[in-house]
Scaffold this motif. Structure first.
Motif, PDB file in Angstrom:
ATOM      1  N   PRO A  55      10.748   9.101  -0.428  1.00 37.23           N
ATOM      2  CA  PRO A  55      10.468   8.356   0.814  1.00 37.23           C
ATOM      3  C   PRO A  55      10.380   9.246   2.047  1.00 37.23           C
ATOM      4  CG  PRO A  55      12.763   8.104   0.203  1.00 37.23           C
ATOM      5  CD  PRO A  55      12.129   8.876  -0.917  1.00 37.23           C
ATOM      6  N   TYR A  56       9.671   8.720   3.062  1.00 37.56           N
ATOM      7  CA  TYR A  56       9.477   9.449   4.302  1.00 37.56           C
ATOM      8  C   TYR A  56      10.366   8.839   5.384  1.00 37.56           C
ATOM      9  CZ  TYR A  56       5.273  10.606   1.650  1.00 37.56           C
ATOM     10  OH  TYR A  56       4.405  10.991   0.656  1.00 37.56           O
ATOM     11  N   GLN A  96       0.841  -1.198   0.000  1.00 37.03           N
ATOM     12  CA  GLN A  96       0.000   0.000   0.000  1.00 37.03           C
ATOM     13  C   GLN A  96       0.878   1.252   0.000  1.00 37.03           C
ATOM     14  OE1 GLN A  96      -2.898   0.100   3.108  1.00 37.03           O
ATOM     15  NE2 GLN A  96      -3.524   2.211   2.703  1.00 37.03           N
ATOM     16  N   ASN A  97       0.444   2.269  -0.731  1.00 35.27           N
ATOM     17  CA  ASN A  97       1.177   3.538  -0.819  1.00 35.27           C
ATOM     18  C   ASN A  97       0.605   4.515   0.200  1.00 35.27           C
ATOM     19  OD1 ASN A  97       0.732   2.614  -4.052  1.00 35.27           O
ATOM     20  ND2 ASN A  97       2.832   2.888  -3.351  1.00 35.27           N
ATOM     21  N   PHE A  98       1.405   4.846   1.184  1.00 29.44           N
ATOM     22  CA  PHE A  98       0.969   5.748   2.254  1.00 29.44           C
ATOM     23  C   PHE A  98       1.455   7.170   1.927  1.00 29.44           C
ATOM     24  CE2 PHE A  98       1.246   1.530   4.107  1.00 29.44           C
ATOM     25  CZ  PHE A  98       0.050   1.437   4.811  1.00 29.44           C
ATOM     26  N   ILE A  99       0.764   7.791   0.994  1.00 26.03           N
ATOM     27  CA  ILE A  99       1.140   9.132   0.563  1.00 26.03           C
ATOM     28  C   ILE A  99       0.745  10.147   1.632  1.00 26.03           C
ATOM     29  CG2 ILE A  99       0.873  10.893  -1.213  1.00 26.03           C
ATOM     30  CD1 ILE A  99       2.354   8.452  -2.168  1.00 26.03           C
ATOM     31  N   VAL A 100       1.675  11.017   1.955  1.00 25.28           N
ATOM     32  CA  VAL A 100       1.431  12.079   2.933  1.00 25.28           C
ATOM     33  C   VAL A 100       1.128  13.371   2.173  1.00 25.28           C
ATOM     34  CG1 VAL A 100       2.433  13.456   4.793  1.00 25.28           C
ATOM     35  CG2 VAL A 100       2.910  10.993   4.655  1.00 25.28           C
ATOM     36  N   PHE A 101       0.097  14.067   2.621  1.00 23.79           N
ATOM     37  CA  PHE A 101      -0.290  15.333   1.992  1.00 23.79           C
ATOM     38  C   PHE A 101      -0.021  16.483   2.959  1.00 23.79           C
ATOM     39  CE2 PHE A 101      -2.755  12.101  -0.149  1.00 23.79           C
ATOM     40  CZ  PHE A 101      -2.716  12.491  -1.484  1.00 23.79           C
ATOM     41  N   GLU A 102       0.300  17.597   2.389  1.00 26.03           N
ATOM     42  CA  GLU A 102       0.468  18.813   3.170  1.00 26.03           C
ATOM     43  C   GLU A 102      -0.264  19.969   2.476  1.00 26.03           C
ATOM     44  OE1 GLU A 102       4.540  19.841   3.479  1.00 26.03           O
ATOM     45  OE2 GLU A 102       4.834  20.051   1.307  1.00 26.03           O
ATOM     46  N   GLN A 103      -0.713  20.898   3.267  1.00 26.45           N
ATOM     47  CA  GLN A 103      -1.466  22.031   2.721  1.00 26.45           C
ATOM     48  C   GLN A 103      -0.505  23.120   2.245  1.00 26.45           C
ATOM     49  OE1 GLN A 103      -4.259  23.260   5.757  1.00 26.45           O
ATOM     50  NE2 GLN A 103      -5.743  21.683   5.154  1.00 26.45           N
ATOM     51  N   GLY A 118      20.441   2.716  -4.750  1.00 25.67           N
ATOM     52  CA  GLY A 118      20.860   3.810  -5.620  1.00 25.67           C
ATOM     53  C   GLY A 118      21.655   4.862  -4.857  1.00 25.67           C
ATOM     54  N   LEU A 119      22.599   5.479  -5.543  1.00 24.60           N
ATOM     55  CA  LEU A 119      23.467   6.455  -4.885  1.00 24.60           C
ATOM     56  C   LEU A 119      22.675   7.617  -4.311  1.00 24.60           C
ATOM     57  CD1 LEU A 119      26.311   7.363  -4.165  1.00 24.60           C
ATOM     58  CD2 LEU A 119      26.491   8.424  -6.432  1.00 24.60           C
ATOM     59  N   GLN A 120      21.720   8.134  -5.071  1.00 20.03           N
ATOM     60  CA  GLN A 120      20.924   9.267  -4.596  1.00 20.03           C
ATOM     61  C   GLN A 120      20.074   8.879  -3.395  1.00 20.03           C
ATOM     62  OE1 GLN A 120      18.491  11.017  -7.620  1.00 20.03           O
ATOM     63  NE2 GLN A 120      17.623  12.598  -6.270  1.00 20.03           N
ATOM     64  N   THR A 121      19.517   7.655  -3.429  1.00 15.34           N
ATOM     65  CA  THR A 121      18.696   7.191  -2.303  1.00 15.34           C
ATOM     66  C   THR A 121      19.539   6.978  -1.058  1.00 15.34           C
ATOM     67  OG1 THR A 121      17.207   6.081  -3.868  1.00 15.34           O
ATOM     68  CG2 THR A 121      17.052   5.424  -1.563  1.00 15.34           C
ATOM     69  N   LEU A 122      20.735   6.415  -1.226  1.00 19.68           N
ATOM     70  CA  LEU A 122      21.613   6.200  -0.082  1.00 19.68           C
ATOM     71  C   LEU A 122      22.025   7.518   0.568  1.00 19.68           C
ATOM     72  CD1 LEU A 122      23.957   3.340  -1.377  1.00 19.68           C
ATOM     73  CD2 LEU A 122      22.222   3.174   0.413  1.00 19.68           C
ATOM     74  N   GLU A 123      22.185   8.549  -0.230  1.00 21.40           N
ATOM     75  CA  GLU A 123      22.594   9.846   0.315  1.00 21.40           C
ATOM     76  C   GLU A 123      21.445  10.567   1.004  1.00 21.40           C
ATOM     77  OE1 GLU A 123      24.195  11.944  -2.984  1.00 21.40           O
ATOM     78  OE2 GLU A 123      26.151  10.939  -2.903  1.00 21.40           O
ATOM     79  N   SER A 124      20.249  10.501   0.408  1.00 18.73           N
ATOM     80  CA  SER A 124      19.120  11.261   0.949  1.00 18.73           C
ATOM     81  C   SER A 124      18.245  10.449   1.902  1.00 18.73           C
ATOM     82  CB  SER A 124      18.251  11.795  -0.193  1.00 18.73           C
ATOM     83  OG  SER A 124      17.732  10.717  -0.970  1.00 18.73           O
ATOM     84  N   SER A 125      18.111   9.144   1.633  1.00 17.57           N
ATOM     85  CA  SER A 125      17.222   8.290   2.441  1.00 17.57           C
ATOM     86  C   SER A 125      17.903   6.952   2.722  1.00 17.57           C
ATOM     87  CB  SER A 125      15.894   8.065   1.707  1.00 17.57           C
ATOM     88  OG  SER A 125      15.342   9.284   1.259  1.00 17.57           O
ATOM     89  N   PRO A 126      18.939   6.923   3.553  1.00 22.26           N
ATOM     90  CA  PRO A 126      19.694   5.671   3.771  1.00 22.26           C
ATOM     91  C   PRO A 126      18.882   4.574   4.436  1.00 22.26           C
ATOM     92  CG  PRO A 126      20.385   7.366   5.326  1.00 22.26           C
ATOM     93  CD  PRO A 126      19.490   8.042   4.341  1.00 22.26           C
ATOM     94  N   TRP A 127      17.800   4.946   5.152  1.00 19.37           N
ATOM     95  CA  TRP A 127      17.020   3.923   5.852  1.00 19.37           C
ATOM     96  C   TRP A 127      16.327   2.945   4.892  1.00 19.37           C
ATOM     97  CZ3 TRP A 127      15.741   9.139   5.733  1.00 19.37           C
ATOM     98  CH2 TRP A 127      14.617   9.480   4.969  1.00 19.37           C
ATOM     99  N   VAL A 128      16.139   3.341   3.644  1.00 21.01           N
ATOM    100  CA  VAL A 128      15.465   2.452   2.688  1.00 21.01           C
ATOM    101  C   VAL A 128      16.269   1.177   2.484  1.00 21.01           C
ATOM    102  CG1 VAL A 128      14.617   2.246   0.315  1.00 21.01           C
ATOM    103  CG2 VAL A 128      14.371   4.409   1.536  1.00 21.01           C
ATOM    104  N   ALA A 129      17.584   1.288   2.459  1.00 25.60           N
ATOM    105  CA  ALA A 129      18.444   0.117   2.277  1.00 25.60           C
ATOM    106  C   ALA A 129      18.918  -0.453   3.603  1.00 25.60           C
ATOM    107  CB  ALA A 129      19.650   0.471   1.403  1.00 25.60           C
ATOM    108  N   ASP A 154       8.200   4.530  -3.019  1.00 26.74           N
ATOM    109  CA  ASP A 154       6.780   4.448  -3.372  1.00 26.74           C
ATOM    110  C   ASP A 154       5.874   4.595  -2.158  1.00 26.74           C
ATOM    111  OD1 ASP A 154       7.352   4.028  -6.093  1.00 26.74           O
ATOM    112  OD2 ASP A 154       7.668   1.882  -5.736  1.00 26.74           O
ATOM    113  N   ALA A 155       6.426   5.113  -1.061  1.00 26.05           N
ATOM    114  CA  ALA A 155       5.662   5.353   0.177  1.00 26.05           C
ATOM    115  C   ALA A 155       5.104   4.070   0.769  1.00 26.05           C
ATOM    116  CB  ALA A 155       4.543   6.360  -0.065  1.00 26.05           C
ATOM    117  N   ARG A 156       5.823   2.954   0.605  1.00 26.31           N
ATOM    118  CA  ARG A 156       5.418   1.687   1.214  1.00 26.31           C
ATOM    119  C   ARG A 156       6.181   1.495   2.525  1.00 26.31           C
ATOM    120  NH1 ARG A 156       6.544  -1.961  -4.045  1.00 26.31           N
ATOM    121  NH2 ARG A 156       8.466  -0.760  -3.794  1.00 26.31           N
ATOM    122  N   ASP A 157       5.499   0.961   3.517  1.00 25.24           N
ATOM    123  CA  ASP A 157       6.067   0.823   4.851  1.00 25.24           C
ATOM    124  C   ASP A 157       7.200  -0.209   4.844  1.00 25.24           C
ATOM    125  OD1 ASP A 157       5.638   1.442   7.858  1.00 25.24           O
ATOM    126  OD2 ASP A 157       5.712  -0.749   7.783  1.00 25.24           O
TER     127      ASP A 157
END
Length: 331
Positions: A98-99, A74-81, A285-296, A112-115
């Motif tokens: 990613p969050y 499931q895609n847990f998309i976060v919205f902001e105003q 991916g290099l960009q993901t590791l730099e910005s969102s290391p928790w994904v890996a 993809d905003a998946r837990d």
């Protein structure tokens, strides 16, 4: 009188060193044997910590569909105003995933905003299944061949030992890539392919243990009483060979889990299912590791703890049962 005194006192002086040597005699082998056995018999708290982790991750993986985890796909998309620059109105706009980890997603989300926590638990189902099926195949096939070679000896032993040697000489990764690429990428195919690589190590261990126990008194007594070869293999030898094979099987499970991760990086993992290797690949991916290391690093940490636990338990059980084996065989 001098000679008589010398003759009378001589033996007394000679007996003193002998008594001293007798008092300072080193401890017997039996004493060392018992003390060493008692000392090494302790498994240690680390073993139970590793066992607790494996029981926990296995329980979560088996019952993941009924436990209160988030839907892994499931895609847990976060919205902001935000204000619309054209109309000037306040509108809900999606935040780019990613969050990062928070109270809603303990390990964060992927691109993809998946837990990630839910996907790591569900990914354990396939990764642990690959490891278990690989070890089972290695024990059944390798253990049977090794016991047959060690018990019957002769030409059969030479042929089976040659098969083991050829299997160990062939590059394992190349074999796995060829089989998976030519056949399919199902769970059974990948497990059997990696299991073929485990046949030789487990088989050689089973052969060595069988050779050791085949000359023991209980086996010779069974042969003297006219027991069938099959009964001796199953009833007399198998219980003694199964314990060291089981300790090696834990190491095989750890290697199989890592091997599946390697195949995932080559795009040859189990098709249509999430595994730890695929989850790590998602965030590699290099960009993901730099910005969102928790994904890996989140699934990588789960994989590391699991593999380390299997390795540590295998090592501790091997030391524990090796001591018992040496202690028994020195009768």
């Amino acid at each position: 009188m001098t000679e008589e005194n010398h003759s009378l006192t001589g033996p007394t002086e000679m007996e003193a060193p002998e008594e001293q040597e007798h008092d300072e005699a080193p401890p017997t082998d039996a004493g060392l044997e018992e003390s060493g056995f008692a000392e090494k018999k302790k498994i240690g708290i680390g073993f139970w910590i590793a066992a607790f982790w494996l029981v926990l991750i296995t329980f979560l993986a088996v019952f993941a569909p009924v436990l209160p985890f988030k839907e892994p796909n499931q895609n847990f998309i976060v919205f902001e105003q935000k204000e619309n620059p054209i109309t000037g109105k306040i509108q809900d706009r999606p935040v780019q995933p990613p969050y990062s980890p928070d109270g809603e997603h303990w390990l964060g989300t992927d691109q993809d905003a998946r837990d990630i926590l839910s996907r790591s638990i569900h990914g354990a189902r396939i990764s642990l299944a690959v490891g278990a099926l690989t070890a089972l195949f290695g024990i059944v096939v390798g253990g049977a061949l090794g016991m047959i070679a060690g018990y019957f000896k002769g030409v059969l032993d030479k042929v089976i030992s040659a098969i083991f040697l050829v299997s160990l000489s062939f590059p394992g990764l190349i074999l796995a890539i060829l089989v998976v690429a030519l056949v399919d990428r199902s769970l059974i195919t990948i497990s059997i392919t990696i299991g073929i690589l485990a046949v030789a190590p487990i088989g050689r261990l089973a052969r060595a243990q069988t050779l050791s126990f085949a000359e023991r008194e209980f086996v010779l007594a069974a042969e003297t009483l006219g027991a069938k070869k099959s009964r001796i293999l199953v009833r007399e030898l198998l219980p003694n060979v199964l314990i060291p094979m089981s300790t090696l099987a834990m190491l095989v499970i750890a290697i199989a889990i890592v091997a599946e991760g390697t195949l995932a990086f080559l795009g040859l993992s189990v098709q249509g299912s999430s595994t730890w290797g695929k989850l790590i690949l998602t965030g590699s991916g290099l960009q993901t590791l730099e910005s969102s290391p928790w994904v890996a690093f989140a699934p990588m940490g789960v994989l590391f703890l699991t593999v380390a636990s299997f390795n540590y338990m295998s090592d501790r059980l091997r030391d524990y049962f090796d001591v018992r084996e040496i202690f028994v065989t020195r009768d």
